[in-house]
Structures are given as structure tokens and as C-alpha cells.
Design an enzyme around this catalytic site. Sequence first.
Site, mmCIF file in Angstrom:
data_model
loop_
_atom_site.group_PDB
_atom_site.id
_atom_site.type_symbol
_atom_site.label_atom_id
_atom_site.label_comp_id
_atom_site.label_asym_id
_atom_site.label_seq_id
_atom_site.Cartn_x
_atom_site.Cartn_y
_atom_site.Cartn_z
ATOM 1 N N LYS A 39 52.949 56.552 58.413
ATOM 2 C CA LYS A 39 53.007 57.527 58.124
ATOM 3 C C LYS A 39 51.258 58.135 56.726
ATOM 4 C CE LYS A 39 57.003 59.982 58.965
ATOM 5 N NZ LYS A 39 58.335 60.289 58.392
ATOM 6 N N GLN A 73 61.310 61.073 52.937
ATOM 7 C CA GLN A 73 61.856 60.557 53.452
ATOM 8 C C GLN A 73 63.184 60.569 54.109
ATOM 9 O OE1 GLN A 73 59.713 59.023 56.562
ATOM 10 N NE2 GLN A 73 62.014 58.582 57.260
ATOM 11 N N ASP A 128 57.235 68.233 57.350
ATOM 12 C CA ASP A 128 58.681 68.600 58.044
ATOM 13 C C ASP A 128 59.233 69.615 59.212
ATOM 14 O OD1 ASP A 128 58.597 65.244 58.822
ATOM 15 O OD2 ASP A 128 59.877 64.889 56.920
#
Length: 293
Positions: free
Chosen positions: A53, A97, A120
Amino acid sequence: MSARVLDGGVLADAIRAEVADEAKALLARGVQPGLAVVIVGEDPASQVYVRSKGKACMEAGMHSETIRLPAETSEAELLAVVDRLNADPKIHGMLVQLPLPTHIDADRVLLRIDPRKDVDGFHPVNVGRLVIGDPAAFKPATPYGVQEMLIRNRIETKGANAVVVGRSNIVGKPMANLLIQPGKGGDATVTVCHSKSRDLPGICRSADILVVAIGRPEFVTADMVRPGAVVIDVGINRVPDATNAKGYRIVGDVAYEPVAQVAGAITPVPGGVGRMTIAMLLKNTIQAARLQS
Ligand code: NDP
């Protein structure tokens, strides 16, 4: 019949190039889109995702921050990091995460992220926006990538019978929500299946578009697929393989070779949906930067 292969790599590269152009345009207005990724602990798969990422961000000309915290970080310490990033004007998008260590309540952490920075799309505000069809919603990157693959490969979803196997908050549920929304890449008639569904093979066979996200290696077999159907394999599973130097190989939730003989189109694993996910995360970060600037 041999299915058309839906290449996620080529599409993802195209989207990343578009994102880089958009980042450049924002930079010309004095805004450099910024993404922060927070990781707690040493989970090897998560470490790989987080590195990818950060790298993708830099390649797109975006500002990237990776905050690595030890596994014993307390929930309060993590919440303080989220608060700091919420207040940081250089950061337009952030994600924590998953999975988190078990002593941390992931829901509490997700709730703390400013919904305007929740690239997200896991914060309940964004989940709700997605469900009501608000275009300001951040779409979770993996199902967003699937929808984009369908659109850019000119696969008609309008009126199609779409079956989503898997009901997780990360993939299955948002996938179903995207497919039922009116408009491009939507307007499908959607059935969602899970481990308690009766006659899963029969339901799968009713699909014009079959999206599988269950985390079971090569679970979907050719007899579960209607001839000509579009098969989207979200699964990423490691299976032991002594012939491979790493000792394992990656397979999807679909038995690729036999299903490709029946399906009209299919995504490979690797090289399919997985390649799209980071591209869509970057796209969401651009959206966040635009909304905040
Ligand atoms: P979860 O484990 O959170 O959810 C799995 C879902 O599959 C659950 O709803 C479960 O049902 C259902 N399921 C499990 N076994 C069966 C079965 N035998 N029959 C029917 N349904 C079943 O997984 P995720 O959604 O997070 O991930 C799914 C897969 O996608 C994994 O392989 C993961 O690695 C991959 N993935 C790939 C991404 C990418 O970038 N391409 C991103 C995210 C995930 P129930 O709810 O009843 O338990």
C-alpha cells in the site's frame, strides 16, 4: 468452452495511472493526497499488504505514512494514534490494518476513524451511506474493485442474477450492496449465500454472475457453475506445494481450470481481484482528498 480471462493486473495498472494523473492535478492546486496505514503487530501477510500500500501510494505521487506499532500496543495508545491522524491535515485517508491483536476492540478503533478519512469504508457511517446509495460513501476496496472489473469489462449487471458467496463485512455484504444499487455496475438481482445456506450448488448454478469470497481453496467446482456465467474469485488461499520453492502456492476459492471450461469469463488467482484492491484504495484516497480540500 474456454472462459475469457478477466485480467486484474492490466486494469489495476490503468486505474493506478489515472490515480497518478488525479494526484498530479490535486498537487497543482496545492493538495498532495495523503494516506496513512497503521499496523499493529508482526502478522507477515499484513506486513506484506501494508508495504504494498505504501509503495503504491508513493508511485502514484501521493504522501504515504506507515505507522508500525508493537503487538503489545494498548487500545488507548492505538486510539491516540487514530486521533492524531484524524487531526493531521496532510492525511486525507487512513486505515488500520486488520486483524488487530485480540486485546484490542477492532470495532471501537474503526468507530474512532473520522468517516471523511475512512478510505476502507468500514466505519458504520460509510456502511450506512453505501446501503442507502449515497455517492459520498467510501466503497470497501475489494468489492469496489470487483464492480470496476465488471464495468470496465463491459459485463452487464443490470437485470442479471448475481450470487455472492460469503457474507463478511469486508467483502460479501458490501459486494451485495454495490450490486443492488441502481446504476452502472448495479441493478442486479442479488442472492447472498453463507455457510448455512441450503443447496449452495443449486443457488450458484442460478447465477449469471457468481462472486465467491469464502476463504476455502478451490471450493467452487465446475458443476456449480452455469455454462457461460461470469465467475469472480475473490479468495486468496495458501495451499502446501512441495514443487514450489516457497513450499506453498496461492489459489482462489474457485477450482480455476475446470471452471474455466464452463464459465464465460473468469478472474485468475493470483492476477485477478487481488490486483484491483490497492488501486481502489488509492482511488478512495483521491476521493477523500477532493472532499477535504
Ligand atoms: P471471512 O472469513 O470473513 O468470511 C467468509 C465467509 O464465507 C463467511 O460469510 C462464511 O459464512 C462463508 N463461508 C465459509 N465457508 C463456507 C462454505 N463452505 N459455504 C458457504 N459459505 C461459506 O472471509 P473474507 O470475506 O474476509 O475473505 C474471503 C476470502 O477472500 C479469503 O480467501 C480472503 O483471503 C479473500 N480476500 C481477498 C481480498 C483481495 O484483495 N482479493 C481482500 C479480502 C479478502 P458464515 O458467515 O456463515 O461463517
